[in-house]
Design an enzyme around this catalytic site. Structure first.
Site, PDB file in Angstrom:
ATOM      1  N   ASP A 147      20.205  13.124 -29.344  1.00 39.09           N
ATOM      2  CA  ASP A 147      20.414  14.462 -29.887  1.00 39.09           C
ATOM      3  C   ASP A 147      21.535  14.461 -30.914  1.00 39.09           C
ATOM      4  O   ASP A 147      22.333  15.394 -30.987  1.00 39.09           O
ATOM      5  CB  ASP A 147      20.740  15.433 -28.750  1.00 39.09           C
ATOM      6  CG  ASP A 147      20.624  16.886 -29.179  1.00 39.09           C
ATOM      7  OD1 ASP A 147      19.927  17.168 -30.174  1.00 39.09           O
ATOM      8  OD2 ASP A 147      21.247  17.750 -28.522  1.00 39.09           O
ATOM      9  N   CYS A 211       9.775  34.162 -19.932  1.00 39.49           N
ATOM     10  CA  CYS A 211      10.823  34.157 -20.968  1.00 39.49           C
ATOM     11  C   CYS A 211      11.376  35.570 -21.192  1.00 39.49           C
ATOM     12  O   CYS A 211      10.630  36.474 -21.562  1.00 39.49           O
ATOM     13  CB  CYS A 211      10.280  33.598 -22.273  1.00 39.49           C
ATOM     14  SG  CYS A 211      11.540  33.522 -23.585  1.00 39.49           S
TER      15      CYS A 211
END
Length: 364
Positions: A147, A211
């Site tokens: 990352d 969500c």
């Protein structure tokens, strides 16, 4: 230039077994190898960027071309060794995580961020792994990443066979769900590659339904501008008012799509002490975290991924959560009075962005 020569089939099998064993000893939980061809993934990335779904993550667009081909990022690369590292602390219980989300005065920090910064943990171990490989096979060209570069990590890991992309866009696998970090070693050695994994999401769309901000706009489609993880971490500005109520008491990131995923019933606990919870981040109250001075924030989050957002974003996020607690009928008036008091006391010394969020919270 590598001095490595591809061994015969038997020796290739021995090398692969050695790689698997060494990776396990270093704390990695999965290892697969793929080539550098990403198919239409770069086209899908460009479309996502063109639609502005990356929000203010300008680095995504700035290095889009490099993301399309690891060989452009590190010339000479022909293979990518992809690894996973589980991060779920043994003390984490998903039922308790849901309970904390329902307790307005408690602060919820994403599970992955409660221990040491994974960038440092993964990078150091990947570098150690690469040096061990060099001792085993001789000099070769490589670079390690986690990352930390314009690299399509999830797509490479998917292609390598470490799992499949879930409808929430995270990588899933049958052994450990999605609670793991990804890392890569880009190499100039033509190692044998692994097969891709079939998708096992079927008709399930629990992640889409759960969500809080409807950031998963369709299967495999994420609008980062709506995602609570983006809003509380990557977003440098004020949190849009339209999303503040949905954030609830989440002060750093969001795990809802992982908590609800059926595959995470197989989530593996890590044995690494690096990812053990620090400073009570799994059970702290909003008032406890709000009481930290900037110096305390810097000291307590030393070596943590949270430190990167800085004190002002931290306070911004806490102010939103405190405003949501003030608007919740389940919170006692005594607790609300205490929340109002500390928020008002902070107004004179807060910067403009934090002041705006405090005022919003006090109007709740």
């Amino acid at each position: 230039m590598t001095s490595f020569q591809m061994p015969n089939s038997a020796d290739q099998i021995n090398l692969r077994e050695w790689l698997d064993e060494q990776s396990r000893q270093l704390g990695f939980d999965g290892l697969r190898i793929t080539d550098t061809h990403l198919g239409d993934a770069s086209e899908r990335l460009n479309q996502w960027l063109a639609e502005g779904r990356h929000g203010q993550m300008e680095y995504m667009a700035r290095h889009a071309q490099l993301r399309s081909d690891p060989g452009l990022l590190v010339p000479g690369t022909v293979r990518v060794i992809c690894v996973t590292m589980n991060y779920l602390s043994p003390v984490i219980d998903f039922d308790q995580e849901w309970q904390r989300l329902a307790e307005p005065t408690h602060a919820v920090v994403s599970m992955y961020a409660r221990g040491r910064d994974y960038h440092k943990v993964m990078r150091n171990r990947l570098q150690e792994f690469a040096l061990l490989i060099e001792k085993q096979i001789g000099s070769f060209g490589y670079r390690v990443f986690t990352d930390s570069a314009p690299l399509m990590e999830v797509e490479l890991a998917r292609k390598a066979g470490l799992g499949w992309r879930g409808k929430h866009t995270l990588l899933l696998n049958r052994e450990s769900g999605s609670t793991f970090f990804l890392g890569e070693i880009l190499v100039d050695v033509p190692l044998p590659i692994d097969q891709e994994e079939e998708s096992h999401c079927g008709t399930c769309q629990s992640c889409i339904d759960i969500c809080p901000t409807q950031a998963i706009t369709a299967p495999y489609q994420l609008d980062a501008r709506r995602c609570i993880s983006y809003l509380t971490i990557e977003n440098p500005d004020a949190i849009p008012v339209e999303f503040r109520r949905a954030i609830g008491n989440r002060v750093y990131g969001c795990d809802d799509c992982q908590l609800i995923c059926p595959w995470n019933k197989f989530a593996q606990r890590t044995a690494l002490p690096d990812f053990a919870e620090r400073h009570g981040l799994g059970r702290a109250s909003l008032l406890q975290l709000w009481s930290w001075t900037e110096d305390e924030f810097e000291k307590r989050h030393e070596g943590s991924a949270i430190r990167r957002i800085g004190y002002q974003r931290w306070r911004r996020n806490l102010a939103v959560a405190m405003g949501n607690a003030l608007a919740d009928e389940a919170v006692s008036e005594v607790d609300k009075d205490e929340l109002r008091e500390v928020l008002r006391n902070a107004l004179p010394t807060s910067d403009e962005m934090v002041v705006e969020h405090i005022e919003w919270a006090l109007d709740s």
